[in-house]
Design an enzyme around this catalytic site. Structure first.
Site, PDB file in Angstrom:
ATOM      1  N   LYS A  40      40.179  46.665  42.022  1.00 43.09           N
ATOM      2  CA  LYS A  40      41.544  46.304  41.641  1.00 43.09           C
ATOM      3  C   LYS A  40      41.572  45.083  40.730  1.00 43.09           C
ATOM      4  O   LYS A  40      40.871  44.110  40.966  1.00 43.09           O
ATOM      5  CB  LYS A  40      42.360  46.021  42.908  1.00 43.09           C
ATOM      6  CG  LYS A  40      43.823  45.788  42.642  1.00 43.09           C
ATOM      7  CD  LYS A  40      44.659  46.117  43.852  1.00 43.09           C
ATOM      8  CE  LYS A  40      46.132  45.913  43.593  1.00 43.09           C
ATOM      9  NZ  LYS A  40      46.674  46.615  42.464  1.00 43.09           N
ATOM     10  N   GLY A  45      37.125  39.220  43.993  1.00 45.94           N
ATOM     11  CA  GLY A  45      35.821  39.819  43.687  1.00 45.94           C
ATOM     12  C   GLY A  45      35.800  40.504  42.342  1.00 45.94           C
ATOM     13  O   GLY A  45      34.823  40.386  41.577  1.00 45.94           O
ATOM     14  N   CYS A  46      36.863  41.228  42.029  1.00 45.12           N
ATOM     15  CA  CYS A  46      36.922  41.961  40.755  1.00 45.12           C
ATOM     16  C   CYS A  46      37.039  41.011  39.569  1.00 45.12           C
ATOM     17  O   CYS A  46      36.488  41.265  38.501  1.00 45.12           O
ATOM     18  CB  CYS A  46      38.074  42.963  40.777  1.00 45.12           C
ATOM     19  SG  CYS A  46      37.845  44.237  42.042  1.00 45.12           S
ATOM     20  N   THR A  47      37.732  39.895  39.779  1.00 42.20           N
ATOM     21  CA  THR A  47      37.833  38.887  38.724  1.00 42.20           C
ATOM     22  C   THR A  47      36.467  38.246  38.494  1.00 42.20           C
ATOM     23  O   THR A  47      36.035  38.080  37.346  1.00 42.20           O
ATOM     24  CB  THR A  47      38.893  37.828  39.086  1.00 42.20           C
ATOM     25  OG1 THR A  47      40.159  38.487  39.213  1.00 42.20           O
ATOM     26  CG2 THR A  47      38.982  36.743  38.025  1.00 42.20           C
ATOM     27  N   SER A  50      34.307  40.907  36.663  1.00 45.77           N
ATOM     28  CA  SER A  50      34.742  41.124  35.277  1.00 45.77           C
ATOM     29  C   SER A  50      34.450  39.909  34.400  1.00 45.77           C
ATOM     30  O   SER A  50      34.028  40.064  33.243  1.00 45.77           O
ATOM     31  CB  SER A  50      36.228  41.479  35.242  1.00 45.77           C
ATOM     32  OG  SER A  50      36.441  42.716  35.887  1.00 45.77           O
TER      33      SER A  50
END
Length: 150
Positions: A40, A45-47, A50
């Site tokens: 998401k 974590g995704c930030t 990325s």
């Protein structure tokens, strides 16, 4: 059946953060593709993941690869996420999780979309798969190792 190393990556078409429809086969050819599925936009974590891809983007380009992220978020969400974190690569919107299912990306605990990275050579063959829900920066490290022949 999930995609495995040595398999040919399936073709698909999805909208990017700009709304442009991107067909996977059209971007193959000259470069390898580092395709990472993440749960998401704008979550911690995704930030982290990325931004790690962003911080190594020039290294990926120098290794002859393009980075592409995929999640179920909308193109609008991707656009905000990419702008906020200055992500220089394409984010694709898989709102129905069709491509996630096509690749066989597993979910964690049956509910959280999995975090899997595929390194795909210019001919479309999957050369490396790295699956880790919590090793966010490991996705970048493993993809770079695979591209550099490690």
């Amino acid at each position: 059946m999930p995609i495995r190393e040595g398999d040919t990556a399936p073709n698909f078409t999805l909208p990017s953060q700009t709304g442009q429809m991107i067909e996977f086969r059209q971007i193959l050819g000259e470069k390898a593709i580092v395709l990472y599925f993440y749960p998401k936009d704008d979550t911690p974590g995704c930030t982290t993941e990325s931004c790690a891809f962003r911080d190594s983007y020039t290294v990926f380009q120098n290794a002859g690869a393009e980075v592409i992220g995929i999640s179920a978020d909308s193109p609008e969400s991707h656009s905000k996420f990419a702008t906020k974190h200055q992500l220089p690569f394409i984010l694709l919107s898989d709102t129905g999780n069709k491509v996630r299912k096509l690749f066989g990306v597993p979910s964690t605990l049956g509910v959280l979309p999995g975090r899997v990275t595929y390194v795909i050579d210019p001919q479309g063959v999957v050369r490396k798969i790295f699956n880790s829900q919590l090793n966010f920066k490991g996705h970048v490290e493993e993809a770079l190792k695979a591209l550099q022949g490690g």
